[in-house]
Design a protein around this motif. Structure first.
Motif, PDB file in Angstrom:
ATOM      1  N   VAL A 295       0.267   7.682 -19.329  1.00  5.99           N
ATOM      2  CA  VAL A 295       0.685   6.300 -19.078  1.00  5.99           C
ATOM      3  C   VAL A 295       1.397   6.221 -17.726  1.00  5.99           C
ATOM      4  O   VAL A 295       2.310   7.000 -17.447  1.00  5.99           O
ATOM      5  CB  VAL A 295       1.622   5.806 -20.200  1.00  5.99           C
ATOM      6  N   ILE A 296       0.981   5.275 -16.890  1.00  3.56           N
ATOM      7  CA  ILE A 296       1.581   5.112 -15.573  1.00  3.56           C
ATOM      8  C   ILE A 296       1.950   3.653 -15.348  1.00  3.56           C
ATOM      9  O   ILE A 296       1.358   2.749 -15.932  1.00  3.56           O
ATOM     10  CB  ILE A 296       0.645   5.610 -14.444  1.00  3.56           C
ATOM     11  N   HIS A 297       2.949   3.449 -14.493  1.00  8.16           N
ATOM     12  CA  HIS A 297       3.409   2.097 -14.178  1.00  8.16           C
ATOM     13  C   HIS A 297       2.688   1.572 -12.933  1.00  8.16           C
ATOM     14  O   HIS A 297       2.726   2.225 -11.880  1.00  8.16           O
ATOM     15  CB  HIS A 297       4.910   2.095 -13.887  1.00  8.16           C
ATOM     16  N   PRO A 298       2.068   0.405 -13.020  1.00  9.18           N
ATOM     17  CA  PRO A 298       1.499  -0.188 -11.812  1.00  9.18           C
ATOM     18  C   PRO A 298       2.605  -0.579 -10.832  1.00  9.18           C
ATOM     19  O   PRO A 298       3.748  -0.804 -11.241  1.00  9.18           O
ATOM     20  CB  PRO A 298       0.750  -1.417 -12.334  1.00  9.18           C
ATOM     21  N   VAL A 299       2.255  -0.655  -9.565  1.00 13.88           N
ATOM     22  CA  VAL A 299       3.207  -1.060  -8.529  1.00 13.88           C
ATOM     23  C   VAL A 299       2.636  -2.264  -7.789  1.00 13.88           C
ATOM     24  O   VAL A 299       1.481  -2.633  -7.971  1.00 13.88           O
ATOM     25  CB  VAL A 299       3.499   0.096  -7.546  1.00 13.88           C
ATOM     26  N   MET A 300       3.480  -2.886  -6.971  1.00 12.62           N
ATOM     27  CA  MET A 300       3.019  -4.053  -6.230  1.00 12.62           C
ATOM     28  C   MET A 300       3.271  -3.888  -4.738  1.00 12.62           C
ATOM     29  O   MET A 300       4.197  -3.186  -4.326  1.00 12.62           O
ATOM     30  CB  MET A 300       3.690  -5.315  -6.756  1.00 12.62           C
ATOM     31  N   ASP A 301       2.413  -4.506  -3.973  1.00 11.04           N
ATOM     32  CA  ASP A 301       2.536  -4.497  -2.521  1.00 11.04           C
ATOM     33  C   ASP A 301       3.491  -5.622  -2.131  1.00 11.04           C
ATOM     34  O   ASP A 301       3.127  -6.796  -2.154  1.00 11.04           O
ATOM     35  CB  ASP A 301       1.160  -4.706  -1.889  1.00 11.04           C
ATOM     36  N   VAL A 302       4.719  -5.266  -1.775  1.00 11.83           N
ATOM     37  CA  VAL A 302       5.720  -6.298  -1.492  1.00 11.83           C
ATOM     38  C   VAL A 302       5.454  -7.010  -0.173  1.00 11.83           C
ATOM     39  O   VAL A 302       6.092  -8.025   0.122  1.00 11.83           O
ATOM     40  CB  VAL A 302       7.145  -5.711  -1.490  1.00 11.83           C
ATOM     41  N   THR A 303       4.516  -6.494   0.623  1.00 18.92           N
ATOM     42  CA  THR A 303       4.176  -7.187   1.862  1.00 18.92           C
ATOM     43  C   THR A 303       3.156  -8.291   1.625  1.00 18.92           C
ATOM     44  O   THR A 303       2.880  -9.085   2.525  1.00 18.92           O
ATOM     45  CB  THR A 303       3.608  -6.210   2.904  1.00 18.92           C
ATOM     46  N   ALA A 304       2.593  -8.336   0.419  1.00 19.88           N
ATOM     47  CA  ALA A 304       1.557  -9.323   0.100  1.00 19.88           C
ATOM     48  C   ALA A 304       2.129 -10.444  -0.759  1.00 19.88           C
ATOM     49  O   ALA A 304       3.140 -10.265  -1.448  1.00 19.88           O
ATOM     50  CB  ALA A 304       0.391  -8.656  -0.626  1.00 19.88           C
TER      51      ALA A 304
END
Length: 202
Positions: free
Chosen positions: A59-68
């Motif tokens: 199980v892994i946590h998704p991440v987000m592109d904070v520049t988008a």
């Protein structure tokens, strides 16, 4: 790890999923290059250990592109592909699946918190070894009724995290029926989609 696997086999215990290290914060960045290198090494090592113990899903946590922009799903999906490319490659070689876990919005929108976000990530990898982990506690902070998102995900759900809470900002990880989750609806939805994997109690 070999000793643990041998003892588990002796006792008749089975490992069904693991939870490798996860990146801190919404964006998954690091303070230093050394910190990131250590994290990446440990993430890959965790997948090797997952395979050694016979677990089928990590199980892994998704991440987000904070520049988008938060609504730019394609940008966030590309960022997850970039961040987890090495993990996906190694997992495929080891025969271990990666299950992206649903997160929850805090004081602002967080990519990876909705069923639609998880579907977009999974579909982008074009692999049967990429799935979803549905955290019922996280979902209770996003949805008052989990029937719809569980049905929407269906057979994509390969792992569960089971805990209860009050639907507030604090992720208290209570035992089922100690919080406000409607477990009859959750269980009905899981029956409807034919979920046949384990319940991992957090």
């Amino acid at each position: 790890v070999d000793e643990i696997r041998n003892e588990a086999e002796r006792l008749g215990c089975v490992f069904s999923q693991s939870h490798p290290p996860y990146r801190r914060g919404r964006e998954g960045t690091f303070a230093t290059a050394e910190e990131e290198a250590f994290f990446r090494a440990m993430s890959l090592r965790a997948l090797e250990i997952t395979a050694m113990l016979g677990a089928k899903w990590a199980v892994i946590h998704p991440v987000m592109d904070v520049t988008a922009d938060i609504n730019d799903v394609d940008a966030h999906v590309r960022y997850n592909q970039q961040m987890f490319a090495r993990e996906a490659e190694l997992a495929a070689k080891l025969g271990v699946g990666l299950a992206f876990e649903n997160m929850f919005d805090g004081d602002q929108r967080r990519f990876g918190s909705t069923a639609e976000d998880l579907i977009a990530i999974q579909d982008s990898f074009h692999s049967d070894l990429i799935g979803v982990c549905w955290d019922v506690g996280h979902a209770n902070r996003m949805y008052r009724d989990q029937l719809k998102p569980i049905r929407r995900l269906g057979s994509r759900i390969k792992a569960l995290h089971i805990d209860d809470n009050y639907g507030t900002a604090r992720d208290v990880h209570l035992l089922p029926y100690e919080g406000l989750i409607d477990w009859s609806k959750v269980l009905r939805a899981l029956r409807e989609i034919g979920y046949d994997h384990d319940f991992a109690f957090e």
